[in-house]
Write a protein that holds these residues in place. Structure first.
Motif, PDB file in Angstrom:
ATOM      1  N   VAL A   1      45.625  23.596  45.309  1.00 44.19           N
ATOM      2  CA  VAL A   1      45.609  24.853  44.560  1.00 44.19           C
ATOM      3  C   VAL A   1      44.275  24.957  43.836  1.00 44.19           C
ATOM      4  O   VAL A   1      43.916  24.088  43.049  1.00 44.19           O
ATOM      5  CB  VAL A   1      46.767  24.914  43.542  1.00 44.19           C
ATOM      6  CG1 VAL A   1      46.782  26.262  42.840  1.00 44.19           C
ATOM      7  CG2 VAL A   1      48.095  24.647  44.222  1.00 44.19           C
ATOM      8  N   VAL A   2      43.555  26.034  44.122  1.00 44.49           N
ATOM      9  CA  VAL A   2      42.267  26.298  43.475  1.00 44.49           C
ATOM     10  C   VAL A   2      42.494  27.351  42.398  1.00 44.49           C
ATOM     11  O   VAL A   2      43.125  28.380  42.642  1.00 44.49           O
ATOM     12  CB  VAL A   2      41.225  26.803  44.505  1.00 44.49           C
ATOM     13  CG1 VAL A   2      39.955  27.245  43.808  1.00 44.49           C
ATOM     14  CG2 VAL A   2      40.931  25.732  45.526  1.00 44.49           C
ATOM     15  N   TYR A   3      41.993  27.074  41.210  1.00 45.41           N
ATOM     16  CA  TYR A   3      42.075  28.016  40.104  1.00 45.41           C
ATOM     17  C   TYR A   3      40.809  28.871  40.125  1.00 45.41           C
ATOM     18  O   TYR A   3      39.700  28.356  40.221  1.00 45.41           O
ATOM     19  CB  TYR A   3      42.189  27.257  38.779  1.00 45.41           C
ATOM     20  CG  TYR A   3      42.445  28.135  37.589  1.00 45.41           C
ATOM     21  CD1 TYR A   3      43.711  28.640  37.339  1.00 45.41           C
ATOM     22  CD2 TYR A   3      41.422  28.475  36.720  1.00 45.41           C
ATOM     23  CE1 TYR A   3      43.963  29.457  36.247  1.00 45.41           C
ATOM     24  CE2 TYR A   3      41.658  29.294  35.628  1.00 45.41           C
ATOM     25  CZ  TYR A   3      42.920  29.780  35.401  1.00 45.41           C
ATOM     26  OH  TYR A   3      43.156  30.598  34.322  1.00 45.41           O
ATOM     27  N   THR A   4      40.974  30.209  40.054  1.00 47.33           N
ATOM     28  CA  THR A   4      39.832  31.123  40.142  1.00 47.33           C
ATOM     29  C   THR A   4      39.631  31.873  38.822  1.00 47.33           C
ATOM     30  O   THR A   4      40.503  31.845  37.949  1.00 47.33           O
ATOM     31  CB  THR A   4      40.050  32.171  41.248  1.00 47.33           C
ATOM     32  OG1 THR A   4      41.119  33.041  40.861  1.00 47.33           O
ATOM     33  CG2 THR A   4      40.355  31.516  42.581  1.00 47.33           C
ATOM     34  N   LYS A   5      38.505  32.553  38.737  1.00 43.48           N
ATOM     35  CA  LYS A   5      38.301  33.466  37.613  1.00 43.48           C
ATOM     36  C   LYS A   5      39.366  34.559  37.699  1.00 43.48           C
ATOM     37  O   LYS A   5      39.852  34.860  38.787  1.00 43.48           O
ATOM     38  CB  LYS A   5      36.915  34.114  37.703  1.00 43.48           C
ATOM     39  CG  LYS A   5      35.770  33.178  37.448  1.00 43.48           C
ATOM     40  CD  LYS A   5      34.459  33.942  37.541  1.00 43.48           C
ATOM     41  CE  LYS A   5      33.277  33.035  37.277  1.00 43.48           C
ATOM     42  NZ  LYS A   5      32.003  33.773  37.372  1.00 43.48           N
ATOM     43  N   PRO A   6      39.735  35.164  36.575  1.00 47.37           N
ATOM     44  CA  PRO A   6      40.737  36.231  36.621  1.00 47.37           C
ATOM     45  C   PRO A   6      40.297  37.380  37.539  1.00 47.37           C
ATOM     46  O   PRO A   6      39.132  37.776  37.549  1.00 47.37           O
ATOM     47  CB  PRO A   6      40.818  36.718  35.165  1.00 47.37           C
ATOM     48  CG  PRO A   6      40.334  35.557  34.364  1.00 47.37           C
ATOM     49  CD  PRO A   6      39.311  34.857  35.211  1.00 47.37           C
ATOM     50  N   LYS A   7      41.233  37.856  38.345  1.00 50.30           N
ATOM     51  CA  LYS A   7      41.032  38.984  39.279  1.00 50.30           C
ATOM     52  C   LYS A   7      40.060  38.668  40.419  1.00 50.30           C
ATOM     53  O   LYS A   7      39.553  39.563  41.077  1.00 50.30           O
ATOM     54  CB  LYS A   7      40.543  40.240  38.543  1.00 50.30           C
ATOM     55  CG  LYS A   7      41.358  40.630  37.339  1.00 50.30           C
ATOM     56  CD  LYS A   7      42.687  41.187  37.739  1.00 50.30           C
ATOM     57  CE  LYS A   7      43.427  41.692  36.497  1.00 50.30           C
ATOM     58  NZ  LYS A   7      44.837  41.799  36.692  1.00 50.30           N
ATOM     59  N   TRP A   8      39.786  37.393  40.697  1.00 49.03           N
ATOM     60  CA  TRP A   8      38.861  36.994  41.758  1.00 49.03           C
ATOM     61  C   TRP A   8      39.567  36.374  42.960  1.00 49.03           C
ATOM     62  O   TRP A   8      38.923  35.864  43.872  1.00 49.03           O
ATOM     63  CB  TRP A   8      37.847  35.986  41.212  1.00 49.03           C
ATOM     64  CG  TRP A   8      36.667  36.630  40.548  1.00 49.03           C
ATOM     65  CD1 TRP A   8      36.658  37.324  39.386  1.00 49.03           C
ATOM     66  CD2 TRP A   8      35.332  36.639  41.035  1.00 49.03           C
ATOM     67  NE1 TRP A   8      35.396  37.750  39.103  1.00 49.03           N
ATOM     68  CE2 TRP A   8      34.552  37.339  40.103  1.00 49.03           C
ATOM     69  CE3 TRP A   8      34.705  36.104  42.160  1.00 49.03           C
ATOM     70  CZ2 TRP A   8      33.199  37.545  40.261  1.00 49.03           C
ATOM     71  CZ3 TRP A   8      33.345  36.298  42.310  1.00 49.03           C
ATOM     72  CH2 TRP A   8      32.614  37.022  41.378  1.00 49.03           C
TER      73      TRP A   8
END
Length: 155
Positions: A5-12
């Motif tokens: 699971v990769v955490y991204t910037k919000p809305k990205w």
């Protein structure tokens, strides 16, 4: 190869998934359709099912390749190690998204604490524990997927 699971910037989420695919990294960003309303119109839009998360499938040694994509923040960790998602769980999410919005559900009388196996719908054959029973819904905990399911029904 494992799913991480990769955490991204919000809305990205969608942008990151697109970049990863262009780099040849297998990824999955589950999308669901919702109706958004503005003052002058309503519109159906596809939004990520999980905010700020994209699933990637890579070998352990290739995990750093995702950081070449703009918008990737970090990996999600569980107990000090990168969180690994089972392939069956990814398949269940894909199946769930493809299913129609309504299901025919026959409901027996369950009590809080009962352990049941779901017999239809996208969570077919998943074990669940009955957490809450009301006149019009059940709340089920699917421990293997780490989620809570609310099933509405008419008596």
């Amino acid at each position: 190869m494992n799913w991480y699971v990769v955490y991204t910037k919000p809305k990205w989420e969608k942008k990151v998934a697109e970049q990863l695919l262009k780099k040849g990294i297998e990824c999955y960003c589950p999308l669901t359709t919702v109706v958004r309303q503005w003052s002058d119109r309503k519109k159906k839009v596809k939004v990520p099912l999980f905010n700020s998360y994209v699933f990637v499938q890579l070998a352990e040694g290739d995990r750093n390749l995702v950081f070449q994509s703009i918008g990737v923040v970090r990996y999600l960790f569980w107990l000090g190690k990168p969180a690994i998602v089972k392939g069956e769980e990814i398949d269940t999410i894909k199946k769930w998204i493809k299913e129609p919005d309504s299901y025919t559900v026959s409901v027996a009388v369950f009590q809080v604490g009962d352990k049941i196996t779901l017999e239809s719908g996208p969570f077919l054959n998943q074990e669940a524990i009955v957490k809450e029973v009301t006149n019009n819904h059940y709340v089920l905990v699917l421990e293997s997927l780490g989620c809570v399911l609310k099933m509405n029904y008419n008596r």
